[in-house]
Motif scaffolding. Structure first.
Motif, short mmCIF file in Angstrom:
data_model
loop_
_atom_site.label_atom_id
_atom_site.label_comp_id
_atom_site.label_asym_id
_atom_site.label_seq_id
_atom_site.Cartn_x
_atom_site.Cartn_y
_atom_site.Cartn_z
N GLN A 15 -40.72 -74.03 46.96
CA GLN A 15 -41.53 -74.54 45.84
C GLN A 15 -41.55 -73.45 44.77
O GLN A 15 -42.51 -72.68 44.67
CB GLN A 15 -42.93 -74.86 46.32
N PRO A 16 -40.49 -73.38 44.00
CA PRO A 16 -40.39 -72.28 43.04
C PRO A 16 -41.43 -72.41 41.93
O PRO A 16 -41.96 -73.50 41.67
CB PRO A 16 -38.97 -72.44 42.47
N ASP A 17 -41.72 -71.28 41.29
CA ASP A 17 -42.56 -71.31 40.11
C ASP A 17 -41.91 -70.44 39.04
O ASP A 17 -40.87 -69.85 39.26
CB ASP A 17 -44.00 -70.86 40.43
N GLY A 18 -42.52 -70.44 37.88
CA GLY A 18 -42.03 -69.58 36.80
C GLY A 18 -40.58 -69.86 36.46
O GLY A 18 -40.14 -71.01 36.38
N LEU A 19 -39.82 -68.80 36.26
CA LEU A 19 -38.43 -68.93 35.84
C LEU A 19 -37.58 -69.66 36.87
O LEU A 19 -36.68 -70.41 36.52
CB LEU A 19 -37.82 -67.54 35.62
N PHE A 133 -36.07 -78.41 43.27
CA PHE A 133 -35.10 -77.50 43.90
C PHE A 133 -33.72 -78.14 43.94
O PHE A 133 -33.57 -79.29 44.35
CB PHE A 133 -35.54 -77.15 45.32
N ALA A 134 -32.73 -77.39 43.52
CA ALA A 134 -31.34 -77.87 43.55
C ALA A 134 -30.55 -77.00 44.54
O ALA A 134 -30.30 -75.82 44.32
CB ALA A 134 -30.72 -77.77 42.16
N SER B 137 -36.18 -64.05 48.32
CA SER B 137 -35.65 -64.52 49.61
C SER B 137 -36.07 -65.95 49.90
O SER B 137 -35.29 -66.73 50.44
CB SER B 137 -36.06 -63.58 50.75
N ARG B 138 -37.28 -66.33 49.49
CA ARG B 138 -37.69 -67.71 49.80
C ARG B 138 -37.04 -68.72 48.85
O ARG B 138 -36.87 -69.88 49.21
CB ARG B 138 -39.20 -67.87 49.86
N ASN B 139 -36.66 -68.29 47.67
CA ASN B 139 -36.05 -69.23 46.72
C ASN B 139 -34.53 -69.27 46.77
O ASN B 139 -33.93 -70.28 46.40
CB ASN B 139 -36.49 -68.89 45.30
N PHE B 140 -33.90 -68.18 47.18
CA PHE B 140 -32.45 -68.11 47.05
C PHE B 140 -31.70 -67.87 48.37
O PHE B 140 -30.50 -68.02 48.42
CB PHE B 140 -32.06 -67.03 46.03
N TYR B 141 -32.39 -67.45 49.43
CA TYR B 141 -31.72 -67.22 50.71
C TYR B 141 -32.20 -68.22 51.78
O TYR B 141 -31.40 -68.86 52.46
CB TYR B 141 -31.96 -65.80 51.23
N ARG B 147 -32.70 -66.18 56.86
CA ARG B 147 -34.13 -65.84 56.89
C ARG B 147 -34.41 -64.51 57.55
O ARG B 147 -35.56 -64.09 57.62
CB ARG B 147 -34.90 -66.90 57.68
N SER B 148 -33.41 -63.88 58.14
CA SER B 148 -33.71 -62.67 58.90
C SER B 148 -32.84 -61.51 58.44
O SER B 148 -31.82 -61.71 57.75
CB SER B 148 -33.48 -62.92 60.39
#
Lengths: 142, 390
Positions: A15-19, A133-134, B137-141, B147-148
């Motif tokens: 659940q991204p925020d900001g940029l 999210f993509a 890490s939570r948004n891109f990995y 996760r580790s």
């Protein structure tokens, strides 16, 4: 034994925020991978940042990229603590250097471990997962 | 201000290493801390600065439980496994600036029980710092099943082994050496459990190229050290172990691995030259190496980063017994995170102190005068300390 149906484990959707939210919204809305670019100097960057690391401008835009890139590195996962991914083992996570410069992390599909090497040409695409999210897919070029 | 040699390690404490401890994290941390304070010939009332394990206990909680009435300096270092060795630098700064007189640093955790609680184990609900890179890490990995630590680091280790032709047999030397040294340490989890090259090569992949035996041990444990000024150290019971130089380094950007201009450049690459320059010695002068060994391949990269061998030269460096006791550069003489147990690398500082006190028992490096300790954590943060006998 319980009569309850087996628990459904879904892959994690952040659940991204900001940029990060701005970036993903563009991907979800257009179905195209986007990258942040500095309006002042034109430098592209990933992940998005509030100031340009080259000219320190705070003016930015999100622009679609071609999806062309090459394998910069990768991880071949034979074990995972993420139950939503267990059935995919072994799965390959790719670090792709885009033609535009920045690198993205995505899921490499339809490839066996051993059939990927540094420098392989790939195409990157996105698939919306929810509204914010993509998900990034990576395919080896034929 | 030159702070080289201005402060010394004067006390050490270390719990046993458990895979399923009966004690809670606070009990482990407090007992190691009290042991270190007493080892220094001091009482809790003598301590006026505390650096705690971030997320697990606070300085205030430690002070209240041990009976430290006046704290003049409290700071937390948030560099994952690089935190303990980086904390030494912070302690020496506070001591040499006159802000503190005796500093307690302690690290400890439920690195085993937090993930796999034993039926007979105590509830162990403490959780650590999620890390300064959590947003990336939570948004891109994490969305890709990454996760580790073993997965994050494989993103650059795969490139490292490909570019420099590093073989599994090279990485195995680190694992086998740590295991051999563990047999000499009665507190080592893997003491008495031999490992051969065949065992290593038969070990299953976790994240290629890393196998299970490339990975360190999930452990419940705690360690602590006490530092004071070199001047005060002369009156205390043990031979002081001088902090001759140290540094921390953060790769750029530190919160994201894949967009670094050079993904193989660790924080330690920038930290190590500063530390050796401060200490006025060369990495080649070291009598032993206590290198943060979360994963064998990370050790190889760190050896190159500290400048003891060329880039890509670590595979050759670790061959032919060079890093074993009796070789030129004994490595992780306590067994390391790989075979003693994982105490964030602060067990490396404890072992370096024992070595330089000439109190390391069967693992003693004869007549050692100088040694180096490294830390590594989060997404490649680095720290280093060059230590020596007074």
């Amino acid at each position: 034994m319980s009569d309850e149906p087996p628990k459904q484990y879904k892959k994690y959707v952040p659940q991204p925020d900001g940029l990060n939210l701005e970036l993903h919204k563009r991907g979800v809305e257009t179905g195209l991978l986007h990258i942040q670019r500095c309006v002042e100097c034109g430098q592209s960057r990933q992940p998005p940042r509030y100031y340009c690391q080259d000219c320190f401008s705070d003016s930015y835009e999100f622009v679609p990229v071609s999806g062309a890139g090459s394998i910069y590195s990768f991880a071949i996962n034979h074990f995972t603590t993420d139950r939503a991914w267990i059935e995919e083992l072994p799965y390959i996570t790719a670090v792709v250097e885009l033609a535009e410069g920045p690198r993205v992390v995505g899921a490499l599909r339809n490839v066996e471990p051993g059939d990927v090497t540094l420098g392989d040409a790939v195409t990157v695409s996105v698939e919306p997962r929810g509204e914010d999210f993509a998900f990034i897919w990576v395919d080896l070029n034929p | 201000m030159n702070i080289s040699g201005k402060a010394a390690i004067v006390g050490i404490g270390e719990t046993d290493y458990f895979r399923g401890a009966k004690q809670s994290v606070p009990e482990l941390v407090l007992s190691a801390s009290m042991e270190a304070i007493h080892d220094a010939g001091l009482q809790p009332t003598d301590i006026d600065a505390v650096i705690p394990p971030p997320g697990y206990l606070s300085t205030e909680e430690i002070a209240a439980n041990l009976g430290i009435p006046e704290v003049t300096y409290a700071v937390e270092v948030r560099m994952g496994g690089a935190s303990p060795t980086a904390s030494l630098q912070s302690a020496v700064m506070a001591l040499s600036a006159g802000i503190a007189t005796n500093v307690l640093i302690t690290f400890g955790w439920n690195g085993y029980s937090a993930f796999r609680r034993r039926p007979d184990g105590a509830p162990n609900r403490r959780k650590g710092d999620p890390g300064p890179f959590i947003d990336v890490s939570r948004n891109f990995y994490a969305p890709y099943g990454v996760r580790s630590a073993v997965q994050w680091y494989s993103m650059y280790i795969q490139r490292y082994v490909n570019l420099y032709d590093i073989s599994p047999e090279d990485a195995a030397q680190v694992a086998l050496t740590c295991r051999e040294h563990a047999h000499l340490n009665e507190k080592a989890l893997m003491g008495g459990r031999p490992m051969t090259m065949d065992d290593y090569l038969a070990s299953p992949f976790i994240t290629e190229p890393m196998r299970k035996l490339d990975c360190c041990l999930e452990t419940d444990c705690a360690t602590a050290v006490v530092l004071t000024t070199t001047e005060r150290a002369k009156d205390l019971p043990h031979d002081p172990v001088l902090w001759l130089g140290g540094a921390e380094g953060h790769p750029y950007p530190a919160d994201e691995i894949t967009n670094r201009p050079d993904m193989l450049k660790l924080g330690l690459d920038s930290a190590a030259p500063r530390a050796f320059s401060m200490a006025g010695v060369s990495p080649l002068d070291m009598d032993f190496l206590q290198i943060y060994d979360c994963f064998t391949y990370v050790v190889l990269m760190e050896l190159e980063a500290i400048g003891i061998c060329e880039k890509g030269g670590a595979g050759e460096f670790v061959r032919d017994g060079n890093i074993r006791l009796g070789g030129r550069y004994p490595l992780n003489t306590h067994g390391g995170l790989l075979s003693q147990g994982h105490c964030w690398g602060f067990n490396h500082v404890v072992e370096a102190t024992r070595q330089l006190r000439h109190d390391a028992g069967a693992a003693q490096v004869d007549d050692c005068e100088l040694g180096v300790v490294t830390g590594y954590g989060d997404l490649g943060d680095g720290s280093i300390a060059v230590l020596g006998r007074a």
